[in-house]
Design an enzyme around this catalytic site. Structure first.
Site, short mmCIF file in Angstrom:
data_model
loop_
_atom_site.label_atom_id
_atom_site.label_comp_id
_atom_site.label_asym_id
_atom_site.label_seq_id
_atom_site.Cartn_x
_atom_site.Cartn_y
_atom_site.Cartn_z
N HIS A 1 -14.80 -4.22 7.51
CA HIS A 1 -13.82 -3.63 6.69
C HIS A 1 -14.47 -3.02 5.57
O HIS A 1 -13.74 -2.58 4.74
CB HIS A 1 -12.98 -4.98 5.95
CG HIS A 1 -12.09 -5.55 7.17
ND1 HIS A 1 -12.88 -6.59 7.98
CD2 HIS A 1 -10.75 -5.48 7.73
CE1 HIS A 1 -11.90 -6.93 8.92
NE2 HIS A 1 -10.73 -6.51 8.82
N ARG B 1 4.83 6.63 4.19
CA ARG B 1 3.16 5.97 4.04
C ARG B 1 2.23 6.89 2.79
O ARG B 1 1.13 7.55 3.24
CB ARG B 1 2.41 5.86 5.21
CG ARG B 1 3.01 4.90 6.29
CD ARG B 1 1.90 4.79 7.36
NE ARG B 1 2.17 6.09 8.14
CZ ARG B 1 1.39 6.26 9.22
NH1 ARG B 1 0.34 5.60 9.47
NH2 ARG B 1 1.53 7.42 9.98
N ASN C 1 0.95 -11.24 8.10
CA ASN C 1 -0.08 -10.47 8.30
C ASN C 1 -0.42 -9.58 7.32
O ASN C 1 -1.23 -8.59 7.39
CB ASN C 1 0.32 -9.57 9.46
CG ASN C 1 -0.70 -8.61 10.14
OD1 ASN C 1 -1.86 -9.35 10.14
ND2 ASN C 1 -0.38 -7.57 10.56
N LEU D 1 1.45 6.56 -0.13
CA LEU D 1 0.42 5.73 -0.88
C LEU D 1 -0.78 5.66 0.16
O LEU D 1 -2.15 5.95 -0.30
CB LEU D 1 0.82 4.58 -1.00
CG LEU D 1 -0.38 3.92 -1.95
CD1 LEU D 1 -0.70 4.50 -3.45
CD2 LEU D 1 0.33 2.14 -2.41
N CYS E 1 -15.46 -7.88 13.59
CA CYS E 1 -14.04 -7.30 14.31
C CYS E 1 -14.07 -6.15 14.90
O CYS E 1 -15.37 -5.72 14.97
CB CYS E 1 -12.95 -7.32 12.80
SG CYS E 1 -11.20 -7.53 13.55
N LYS F 1 -5.58 -13.81 4.96
CA LYS F 1 -4.15 -13.66 5.02
C LYS F 1 -3.23 -14.34 3.95
O LYS F 1 -3.71 -15.37 3.45
CB LYS F 1 -3.91 -14.33 6.44
CG LYS F 1 -4.31 -13.64 7.77
CD LYS F 1 -3.62 -12.01 8.10
CE LYS F 1 -4.19 -11.53 9.02
NZ LYS F 1 -3.84 -12.06 10.35
#
Length: 754
Positions: free
Chosen positions: A695, A16, A114, A18, A727, A109
């Protein structure tokens, strides 16, 4: 070199890298030069992996700092007005993440995966201006390493079909102008080499599309394929069959057509047309969406079946889609059960499978190492089939004898009992469940898992977080509280770790959006629950307040859709096993005094088949399994559910059939479009539309939230509305969460008193 083809490769890095460098940059700890350096090293490494496994067609431009659809928007200059004053990386990340002044572009999406993409915003005034710097630079980077790559790009029709307009204009009014910019790009890239392979992805055609959309194919690809004889175009689809489009594309001068033979079996029906046209077939037979080891013999048999129609010389053996959707490598899974590990294949392992299948199919000479690999593959697949770890006769028998499959009382009777029991106000305020996962709380979980701290110390730290979380929510006046989920690494992984039939990895991360990665569980066998999974923490939270604490569970369909699911049993049967386990947890919670329970189905829409002909079957078992998961709830136990990033117009009746008492949904980036459908169908249950976008780090003002709530009240009555973020707050920072929720409560009080 084998005749094989990889549609795309993961870009986040095997550790991971990036993700980490992006998040450092966003925090202001490093400058963008460091992001560029890490990215260049990752591309170099990823190309090397593919080259070492003899991949013939390796991609460039499959790498992205955030999302390929966003890259395409930047490539063609389709910048929304609110961002046009920005430049370079500041512009790019502002479009994805928003700024204090401007909300981020909508995210949704990518088909039924996902993975999330940034939705292009267009209007009648939209202009397109080519900026090919990234594509050309990346191609040259590969060439410097001795690789002649193909260039990956989203096709023009899919790009427009997945766009939205902000003024209700027709997105396809732009098709001619956009194709002109694609044509300019082809002219530019034609100067890069003697021959260029351009992969144009058109997955929109695996869905049921209108004749109007199909009618754009021939003129678009006749024009693009005629720009330069040096540029050979491969049109790629994946995730389903695309027969209607294929029948048109064979009559255009493109070079190749890519089809998915894992998830699109009906693609066999158009092989005769491909043969007649003499096009190259890029045959997707290595599964790019699941992690089970290929049965090499069956893969070769599948290719031989294709070769009964298509000449072998016109076949390239390929992944079914980009390998972006699977983890990077098994190399670091040293703690995983060795038997289960022997059944798995991640992105790098799939490159090996591709190499061996290609060699067998094209009758190339096999080395001793190849032969040993083939023998081991046969043994591993046979052992998996017969493993005792897979079967649980107890849960199989329990499901056969189930009689109570859903709640007995109708909603009208339930909501009356619940209103009397909970006595909450209209416009009740709550959150979706999770609160910020701080570095400290993540370290506590890691230390406990690694036996660095004792169970007693771990539990004390978790209780401290929950106590602080409850105290904060009480202090700002939220009506219904949550415990914040500090014990949970992930909403699916947490429950999977407490269920039988699941396996977990250390490093099998998959990109969800931007720097956000998930580590899906592996469902390898029959699922069962051995003991309560959430009661301890929720009852502790409830003991810290006289207000209602809402219990948080993940629903069976979401657990299924966000896991890598066994491929030896129908998905609906796996979902039913999970639903039975969740129903037992609901019963334990209500008996322990937790009477408001949210069973999240965030990924319910994500699992929808892409073709209408298959939807009713999915809806039937998905609804049945949600109902089963809450079938133990008593009349005064209120069941909430949450869905994010879904277009509800076409599934509103299915949502009604789920029969939850309260549903919370994302509407912050999409205005009230999603909410209006609830009014149009006369939806009776209560609804919590998200009034701000979690987000983005942006904190909305009280005034802004007041206006948002008033807009909601124009659609649904206050008696039916809950007020919440759109969310969970897991990925946000505490300072912005506190300000945002304080503003939310203030806004509700203003509206209540107006």
């Amino acid at each position: 070199m084998s005749k094989n083809y990889v549609i795309g490769f993961p870009r986040i890095g095997e550790k991971r890298e990036l993700k980490k460098v992006l998040e450092q940059y966003w925090l202001g700890e490093i400058d963008f030069l460091e992001v560029e350096f890490v990215s260049k090293e990752l591309k170099k490494r990823h190309w090397a992996y593919q080259k070492s496994t003899k991949v013939q067609y390796i991609s460039s431009n499959d790498f992205s700092y955030y999302d390929n659809m966003l890259d395409t928007t930047i490539l063609f200059g389709a910048i929304p007005k609110r961002f046009q004053h920005l430049k370079d990386e500041e512009l790019y990340f502002a479009m994805a993440r928003g700024t204090k002044e401007a909300v981020a572009m909508q995210m949704t999406k990518w088909f039924n995966t996902n993975y999330h993409y940034i939705v292009p915003e267009l209007s009648k005034q939209s202009n397109f201006t080519l900026n090919s710097k990234k594509i050309i630079q990346e191609y040259k980077e590969a060439k410097e390493l001795g690789i002649t790559p193909k260039i990956n790009l989203i096709g023009p029709i899919t790009y427009l079909a997945l766009s939205k307009t902000v003024d209700n204009s027709d997105v396809f009014m732009h098709i001619n102008r956009l194709v002109e910019e694609y044509a300019k790009l082809l002219e530019e890239i034609s100067t890069l080499d003697e021959e260029i392979i351009l992969q144009l992805e058109e997955p929109i055609f695996v869905k049921d599309v209108e004749p109007k959309l199909l009618s754009l194919l021939k003129p678009t690809y006749e024009k693009l394929a005629s720009i330069s004889s040096k540029v050979k175009i491969a049109v790629i689809t994946y995730f389903e069959h695309s027969n209607e489009a294929t029948k048109i594309l064979v009559n255009t001068p493109i070079w190749a057509i890519g089809l998915d033979f894992i998830y699109g079996e009906k693609n066999f029906e158009v092989l005769e047309e491909i043969k007649t046209s003499n096009k190259v077939l890029i045959a997707g037979i290595i599964d790019g969406r699941n992690i089970w080891k290929s049965n090499l013999r069956k893969k070769v048999e599948l290719l031989e079946k294709i070769a009964t129609t298509i000449d072998k010389n016109n076949i390239l053996v390929s992944t079914s889609c980009s390998l972006l959707h699977v983890p990077f490598s098994l190399e670091y899974e040293t703690a995983l059960d060795k038997e289960i590990k022997s059944w798995l294949s991640f992105a790098r392992e799939k490159l090996e499978e591709l190499k061996i299948v290609s060699k067998i199919f094209f009758k190339e000479e096999l080395s001793l190492e190849d032969k040993a690999y083939i023998k081991r593959n046969e043994e591993d697949n046979e052992k998996r089939k017969n493993s005792l770890k897979i079967h649980n006769k107890t849960v199989q028998e329990e499901l056969k004898t189930l009689t109570k499959l859903q709640r007995e009382e109708k909603f009208e009777k339930r909501i009356k009992a619940q209103r009397e029991f909970f006595k909450y106000e209209n416009l009740a305020t709550t959150t979706i469940g999770s609160f910020p996962q701080t570095a400290e709380i993540r370290q506590v979980r890691r230390d406990f898992k690694n036996n660095i701290i004792s169970k007693e110390v771990y539990e004390e730290k978790i209780k401290e977080y929950i106590s602080d979380c409850i105290a904060f929510q009480e202090s700002i006046g939220l009506d219904v509280l949550v415990h914040g989920e500090p014990e949970r690494n992930d909403m699916v992984e947490y429950f999977g770790e407490l269920l039988e039939g699941f396996a977990f990895t250390k490093n099998a991360w998959v990109q969800s959006y931007g720097s956000r990665c998930v580590k899906p569980p592996l469902i390898f066998g029959d699922v069962s629950r051995q003991k309560p999974m959430s009661v301890q923490w929720l009852t502790f939270a409830q003991s810290k307040t006289s207000k209602v604490v809402k219990g948080m569970l993940t629903g069976p369909v979401t657990i299924l859709n966000w896991s890598f699911v066994r491929d030896d049993k129908p998905r609906n049967e796996v979902a039913k096993q999970i639903a039975l386990a969740i129903s037992k947890e609901v019963d334990d919670l209500q008996n322990a005094g937790i009477k408001m329970i949210q069973v999240d189905e965030a990924a319910f829409k994500e699992g929808y088949p892409l073709r209408k002909e298959n939807i009713k079957i999915y809806e039937k078992w998905a609804v049945e399994n949600f109902r089963l998961s809450v079938s133990s709830a008593k009349i005064d136990t209120q069941i909430h559910t949450h869905m994010c990033y879904s277009e509800f117009n076409d599934i509103i009746k299915t949502i009604e059939a789920m029969d939850a008492d309260v549903i919370s949904i994302e509407t912050a980036r999409s205005g009230n479009r999603l909410l209006k459908i609830f009014k149009e169908v006369g939806y009776k249950q209560e609804v919590g539309p998200g009034i701000y976008d979690i987000h983005s780090p942006r904190v909305p003002s009280v005034e802004e939230m007041v206006e948002q709530i008033k807009a909601l009240l124009e659609v649904l009555p206050k008696e039916q509305l809950w007020i919440n973020p759109d969310c969970g707050l897991k990925t946000r920072k505490w300072p912005e969460v506190k300000l945002s929720l304080e503003n939310l409560v203030k806004a509700v009080n203003i509206v209540r008193n107006s």
